[in-house]
Design a protein around this motif. Structure first.
Motif, short mmCIF file in Angstrom:
data_model
loop_
_atom_site.label_atom_id
_atom_site.label_comp_id
_atom_site.label_asym_id
_atom_site.label_seq_id
_atom_site.Cartn_x
_atom_site.Cartn_y
_atom_site.Cartn_z
N ALA A 151 0.86 -1.19 0.00
CA ALA A 151 0.00 0.00 0.00
C ALA A 151 0.90 1.24 0.00
CB ALA A 151 -0.90 0.01 1.23
N PRO A 152 0.38 2.35 -0.50
CA PRO A 152 -0.89 2.49 -1.22
C PRO A 152 -0.74 2.06 -2.68
CG PRO A 152 0.16 4.64 -0.99
CD PRO A 152 1.04 3.65 -0.27
N LEU A 153 -1.87 1.70 -3.30
CA LEU A 153 -1.87 1.25 -4.70
C LEU A 153 -2.49 2.26 -5.67
CD1 LEU A 153 -2.77 -2.55 -4.46
CD2 LEU A 153 -0.51 -1.49 -4.66
N ALA A 154 -3.20 3.25 -5.15
CA ALA A 154 -3.88 4.20 -6.03
C ALA A 154 -2.96 5.19 -6.73
CB ALA A 154 -4.94 4.97 -5.25
N LEU A 293 -2.85 20.68 -2.95
CA LEU A 293 -3.21 19.37 -2.42
C LEU A 293 -4.67 19.13 -2.76
CD1 LEU A 293 -2.61 16.87 -0.57
CD2 LEU A 293 -3.56 18.24 1.30
N ILE A 294 -4.95 18.07 -3.52
CA ILE A 294 -6.32 17.70 -3.88
C ILE A 294 -6.77 16.60 -2.93
CG2 ILE A 294 -7.83 16.82 -5.68
CD1 ILE A 294 -5.75 17.78 -7.72
N VAL A 295 -7.88 16.82 -2.23
CA VAL A 295 -8.35 15.87 -1.21
C VAL A 295 -9.52 15.05 -1.74
CG1 VAL A 295 -9.14 15.59 1.17
CG2 VAL A 295 -7.62 17.50 0.58
N CYS A 296 -9.38 13.74 -1.65
CA CYS A 296 -10.41 12.78 -2.05
C CYS A 296 -10.82 11.97 -0.83
CB CYS A 296 -9.87 11.81 -3.11
SG CYS A 296 -9.04 12.57 -4.50
N GLY A 297 -11.86 11.16 -0.99
CA GLY A 297 -12.27 10.25 0.07
C GLY A 297 -13.23 10.90 1.05
N GLY A 298 -13.72 10.08 1.96
CA GLY A 298 -14.76 10.52 2.88
C GLY A 298 -14.36 11.67 3.78
N GLY A 299 -13.07 11.78 4.11
CA GLY A 299 -12.62 12.83 5.00
C GLY A 299 -12.85 14.23 4.50
N ARG A 326 -14.64 12.92 -9.12
CA ARG A 326 -15.68 12.34 -8.27
C ARG A 326 -15.01 11.87 -6.98
NH1 ARG A 326 -18.46 8.67 -12.99
NH2 ARG A 326 -16.46 7.56 -12.79
N GLY A 327 -15.05 12.73 -5.97
CA GLY A 327 -14.26 12.50 -4.77
C GLY A 327 -14.59 11.25 -4.00
N ASP A 328 -15.84 10.79 -4.08
CA ASP A 328 -16.22 9.56 -3.37
C ASP A 328 -15.92 8.31 -4.18
OD1 ASP A 328 -17.26 10.64 -0.96
OD2 ASP A 328 -19.09 11.23 -1.99
N SER A 329 -15.52 8.50 -5.43
CA SER A 329 -15.37 7.35 -6.34
C SER A 329 -13.95 7.11 -6.80
CB SER A 329 -16.27 7.55 -7.57
OG SER A 329 -17.61 7.75 -7.19
N ILE A 330 -13.01 7.93 -6.35
CA ILE A 330 -11.63 7.83 -6.85
C ILE A 330 -11.05 6.44 -6.63
CG2 ILE A 330 -9.26 8.66 -6.57
CD1 ILE A 330 -11.01 10.60 -8.09
#
Length: 370
Positions: A151-154, A293-299, A326-330
């Motif tokens: 990890a991480p793999l994204a 800084l681009i923020v993705c995910g639930g946070g 699509r921040g919830d779908s990255i």
């Protein structure tokens, strides 16, 4: 290929889904995205499997609950996808490939003289047979067996996503899930990444342990609390933060015990500060200053957390949606992309993202028996 990617995070909140048209290098089109909340039955057995995994001695047979949990996770994916495809006017025959990350129940980073362990549950063969579509899965095991962090793999997807949007380096992308991980793109093919520290996971566990719900919705509690600087300094003294990247975490690597004497609001505020300060330390380790800084995910839905990032970092902080992402779908998109790379034998982990000695392929393919 038209690929359906899935992600179920350690928050055990939902099954995220997204479709990409990709060859594992170029993103040709973005299909629909969505989610379905996990059933209580699946959450319950996944929590049971996680508890068993945390007490699983090395070398011992895997806990009996793993098999049942893996099938439950696969069924959850299938049922979520059935509704998702129908709502979007698609059928299984429209899908060439699926990418299933599976439900993480254990992640132990490697240590001197000991490879790591990572377990993502999901019966890929059951899912392939049920849908009649091949499934790429088990993305982390090969990397861990080779001495990597798994990890991480994204990050390789973050690079592809930034390029498809016409963005320029240097750039940083932060995913705030149960754990927070950051990708730094310095230009060309140069990416580096690691887990910076806690994301939502500790806050979620705090809320659950105090009977205040599954998570701090909208930062309700943290917004009226005050960080305890003494507790914060103690949390930041954890040896993980002195270790050089690449490095990875499990959401259970930090204890809530130091927060027990604090009222809930102050404990939540302290954990928000902990997440932000850990990220700041990560920026210091990497050196250089990204343009943003681009923020993705639930946070990114927690305004108190986003404000803490903005206040503590010397770079502009934006949300994924500010760039049309699509921040919830990255992450679901990422595992669609990684599935395509797996089929084509392209590398999915790299020396500066997981610590492997050379770029590595990974993942396995379950093909339908009908």
């Amino acid at each position: 290929m038209r690929v359906l990617g899935f992600m179920t995070g350690t928050s055990l909140d939902a099954c995220d889904m997204a479709i990409l048209e990709t060859d594992g290098e170029t993103i040709f089109a973005f299909g629909p995205a969505g989610e379905r909340k996990l059933s209580e039955e699946t959450r319950s057995i996944a929590l049971e499997a996680t508890a068993a995994a945390l007490n699983w001695p090395r070398g011992a047979p895997e806990p009996d609950v793993f098999k049942a949990a893996a099938e439950a996770v696969a069924r959850e994916h299938f049922e979520a996808a059935e509704g998702f495809l129908t709502r979007n006017g698609l059928t299984w025959s429209d899908i060439d490939l699926m990418g299933m990350h599976g439900q993480t129940v254990l992640h132990e980073r490697p240590q001197a003289g000991r490879v790591g362990r990572t377990v993502q549950l999901g019966d890929a063969q059951w899912l392939a047979d049920a849908a009649g579509v091949p499934v790429a899965y088990d993305f982390r095991t090969a990397d861990v067996a080779a001495g990597g962090e798994g990890a991480p793999l994204a990050p390789i997807y973050h690079l592809a996503r930034a390029r498809s949007a016409g963005m320029a380096a240097p750039l940083a992308v932060l995913n705030v899930g149960g754990v927070a991980n950051v990708t730094f793109w310095s230009g060309g093919e140069e990416i580096a990444a690691f887990d910076t520290g806690p994301g939502n996971g500790m806050i979620d566990l705090l809320m659950q342990s105090r009977g205040a719900g599954r998570f701090d919705e909208g930062g309700k509690y943290a917004s009226v609390g005050q960080p305890d600087e003494g507790v914060l300094l103690g949390l930041l003294a954890h040896p993980y933060f002195q270790a050089p990247p690449p490095k990875s975490l499990d959401r259970y690597d930090f204890s809530l015990e130091p927060l027990e004497a604090l009222r809930l609001e102050d404990a939540a505020a302290t954990l928000v500060a902990f997440t932000a300060e850990a990220l700041k330390l990560g920026f210091g380790v990497m050196g250089g200053t990204p343009t943003e800084l681009i923020v993705c995910g639930g946070g990114r839905h927690n305004p108190v957390l986003m404000q803490a990032f903005a206040e503590r970092l010397a770079v502009p902080v934006t949300r994924a949606e500010d760039h049309g992402w699509r921040g919830d779908s990255i992450e679901a998109e990422a595992f669609a992309y990684l599935a395509a790379r797996t089929v084509r034998g392209l590398p999915i982990s790299f020396p500066r993202t997981t610590g492997v000695s050379a770029p590595m392929t990974g993942g396995r393919i379950a093909r339908p028996n009908r």
